[in-house]
Scaffold this motif. Structure first.
Motif, mmCIF file in Angstrom:
data_model
loop_
_atom_site.group_PDB
_atom_site.id
_atom_site.type_symbol
_atom_site.label_atom_id
_atom_site.label_comp_id
_atom_site.label_asym_id
_atom_site.label_seq_id
_atom_site.Cartn_x
_atom_site.Cartn_y
_atom_site.Cartn_z
ATOM 1 N N VAL A 81 123.690 -37.132 -47.051
ATOM 2 C CA VAL A 81 122.567 -37.173 -47.717
ATOM 3 C C VAL A 81 121.352 -36.732 -46.702
ATOM 4 O O VAL A 81 121.537 -37.358 -45.351
ATOM 5 C CB VAL A 81 122.163 -38.759 -48.031
ATOM 6 C CG1 VAL A 81 120.745 -38.759 -48.991
ATOM 7 C CG2 VAL A 81 123.071 -39.080 -49.060
ATOM 8 N N PHE A 82 120.581 -35.977 -46.836
ATOM 9 C CA PHE A 82 119.588 -35.302 -45.980
ATOM 10 C C PHE A 82 118.153 -35.949 -46.121
ATOM 11 O O PHE A 82 117.824 -35.923 -47.267
ATOM 12 C CB PHE A 82 119.531 -33.752 -45.936
ATOM 13 C CG PHE A 82 121.055 -33.291 -45.859
ATOM 14 C CD1 PHE A 82 121.664 -33.277 -44.775
ATOM 15 C CD2 PHE A 82 121.869 -32.618 -46.951
ATOM 16 C CE1 PHE A 82 123.066 -32.551 -44.848
ATOM 17 C CE2 PHE A 82 122.969 -32.160 -46.993
ATOM 18 C CZ PHE A 82 123.481 -32.413 -45.865
ATOM 19 N N TYR A 83 117.353 -36.080 -44.954
ATOM 20 C CA TYR A 83 116.189 -36.532 -45.021
ATOM 21 C C TYR A 83 115.284 -35.914 -43.899
ATOM 22 O O TYR A 83 115.855 -35.319 -43.030
ATOM 23 C CB TYR A 83 116.205 -38.066 -44.366
ATOM 24 C CG TYR A 83 116.894 -39.028 -45.279
ATOM 25 C CD1 TYR A 83 116.269 -39.721 -46.159
ATOM 26 C CD2 TYR A 83 118.240 -38.972 -45.312
ATOM 27 C CE1 TYR A 83 117.005 -40.641 -47.138
ATOM 28 C CE2 TYR A 83 119.051 -39.954 -46.067
ATOM 29 C CZ TYR A 83 118.364 -40.751 -46.965
ATOM 30 O OH TYR A 83 119.161 -41.590 -47.558
ATOM 31 N N LYS A 84 113.904 -35.671 -44.316
ATOM 32 C CA LYS A 84 112.995 -34.948 -43.495
ATOM 33 C C LYS A 84 112.113 -36.335 -43.405
ATOM 34 O O LYS A 84 111.191 -36.690 -44.508
ATOM 35 C CB LYS A 84 112.534 -33.860 -44.021
ATOM 36 C CG LYS A 84 111.620 -33.158 -43.085
ATOM 37 C CD LYS A 84 112.527 -32.121 -42.029
ATOM 38 C CE LYS A 84 111.694 -31.328 -41.255
ATOM 39 N NZ LYS A 84 112.485 -30.523 -40.258
ATOM 40 N N GLY A 85 111.724 -36.999 -42.270
ATOM 41 C CA GLY A 85 110.936 -38.120 -42.223
ATOM 42 C C GLY A 85 111.599 -39.337 -43.186
ATOM 43 O O GLY A 85 112.743 -39.438 -43.382
ATOM 44 N N ASP A 86 110.715 -39.741 -43.796
ATOM 45 C CA ASP A 86 111.047 -40.687 -45.107
ATOM 46 C C ASP A 86 111.524 -40.036 -46.361
ATOM 47 O O ASP A 86 112.045 -40.925 -47.282
ATOM 48 C CB ASP A 86 110.101 -41.709 -45.243
ATOM 49 C CG ASP A 86 109.570 -42.599 -44.126
ATOM 50 O OD1 ASP A 86 110.324 -42.887 -43.268
ATOM 51 O OD2 ASP A 86 108.514 -43.081 -44.157
ATOM 52 N N GLU A 87 111.559 -38.883 -46.538
ATOM 53 C CA GLU A 87 111.736 -38.158 -47.654
ATOM 54 C C GLU A 87 113.245 -37.786 -47.676
ATOM 55 O O GLU A 87 113.813 -36.969 -46.901
ATOM 56 C CB GLU A 87 110.689 -36.767 -47.774
ATOM 57 C CG GLU A 87 111.095 -36.167 -49.268
ATOM 58 C CD GLU A 87 110.405 -34.772 -49.121
ATOM 59 O OE1 GLU A 87 110.433 -34.264 -50.179
ATOM 60 O OE2 GLU A 87 109.523 -34.542 -48.108
ATOM 61 N N CYS A 88 113.926 -38.098 -48.868
ATOM 62 C CA CYS A 88 115.174 -37.824 -49.229
ATOM 63 C C CYS A 88 115.174 -36.312 -49.644
ATOM 64 O O CYS A 88 114.398 -36.044 -50.675
ATOM 65 C CB CYS A 88 115.823 -38.576 -50.099
ATOM 66 S SG CYS A 88 117.574 -38.155 -50.445
ATOM 67 N N LEU A 89 115.736 -35.310 -48.976
ATOM 68 C CA LEU A 89 115.630 -34.047 -49.465
ATOM 69 C C LEU A 89 116.905 -33.666 -50.693
ATOM 70 O O LEU A 89 116.672 -32.929 -51.536
ATOM 71 C CB LEU A 89 115.994 -32.899 -48.248
ATOM 72 C CG LEU A 89 114.962 -33.003 -47.310
ATOM 73 C CD1 LEU A 89 115.466 -32.266 -46.047
ATOM 74 C CD2 LEU A 89 113.695 -32.933 -47.676
ATOM 75 N N GLY A 90 117.986 -34.023 -50.505
ATOM 76 C CA GLY A 90 119.074 -34.037 -51.326
ATOM 77 C C GLY A 90 120.367 -34.210 -50.632
ATOM 78 O O GLY A 90 120.337 -34.982 -49.599
ATOM 79 N N SER A 91 121.542 -34.077 -51.458
ATOM 80 C CA SER A 91 122.690 -34.402 -50.759
ATOM 81 C C SER A 91 123.914 -33.501 -51.223
ATOM 82 O O SER A 91 123.538 -32.638 -52.421
ATOM 83 C CB SER A 91 123.346 -35.622 -51.477
ATOM 84 O OG SER A 91 123.307 -35.803 -52.826
ATOM 85 N N GLY A 92 125.024 -33.362 -50.603
ATOM 86 C CA GLY A 92 126.079 -32.578 -50.870
ATOM 87 C C GLY A 92 127.204 -33.116 -50.569
ATOM 88 O O GLY A 92 127.407 -34.017 -49.541
ATOM 89 N N LYS A 93 128.439 -33.104 -51.250
ATOM 90 C CA LYS A 93 129.508 -33.847 -51.091
ATOM 91 C C LYS A 93 130.415 -32.817 -49.679
ATOM 92 O O LYS A 93 130.198 -31.901 -49.658
ATOM 93 C CB LYS A 93 130.563 -33.546 -52.123
ATOM 94 C CG LYS A 93 131.902 -34.193 -52.214
ATOM 95 C CD LYS A 93 132.566 -34.173 -53.468
ATOM 96 C CE LYS A 93 133.564 -35.328 -53.724
ATOM 97 N NZ LYS A 93 134.257 -34.955 -54.983
ATOM 98 N N ILE A 94 130.742 -33.537 -48.839
ATOM 99 C CA ILE A 94 131.473 -33.018 -47.737
ATOM 100 C C ILE A 94 133.008 -32.701 -48.042
ATOM 101 O O ILE A 94 133.525 -33.268 -48.694
ATOM 102 C CB ILE A 94 131.750 -34.527 -46.595
ATOM 103 C CG1 ILE A 94 130.432 -34.853 -46.052
ATOM 104 C CG2 ILE A 94 132.407 -33.795 -45.504
ATOM 105 C CD1 ILE A 94 130.313 -36.131 -45.189
#
Length: 126
Positions: A81-94
């Motif tokens: 799960v990816f974040y920029k500051g406090d904002e969640c940008l999205g996610s991808g399955k490893i």
């Protein structure tokens, strides 16, 4: 594989690849599209501390995630799960993980310069 200890280098990785990332804004961040790379943070376990990383966007919408320092127990099937500051940008399955720190150390050990005795055999001391 069972590592001899919880902190064995074989448990640590600094590279992983996801499947196509689900972006909350529906599109990848503009910086990632423009530069093909972007610094951000990620986590792969609920409530773990955020880890600095660099995303590299692939043509199929997946990303390579390069961690600033290796993390323990990253496993295919978990979600990054990816974040920029406090904002969640999205996610991808490893989907894939890079070589372990242990494997990389083994490779470095093999590439080290020849031992002094081996050099002495090649170049006799004068």
């Amino acid at each position: 594989f069972k590592a001899p200890s919880r902190d064995h280098p074989a448990l640590y990785r600094d590279l992983l690849r996801t499947n196509r990332v689900h972006w909350i804004a529906e599109e990848p961040p503009a910086e990632l599209v423009r530069e093909k790379m972007m610094e951000c943070h990620f986590r792969f376990r609920h409530q773990m501390a955020l880890v600095p990383c660099v995303l590299t966007l692939n043509q199929d919408g997946s990303v390579w995630v390069t961690l600033v320092k290796p993390e323990r127990a990253i496993t295919p099937g978990q979600f990054a799960v990816f974040y920029k500051g406090d904002e969640c940008l999205g996610s991808g399955k490893i989907l894939r993980i890079g070589p372990s720190v242990y494997t990389l150390q083994q490779g470095k050990n093999r590439e080290e310069s020849p031992k002094k005795e081996e050099i002495d055999k090649i170049e006799p001391a004068t």
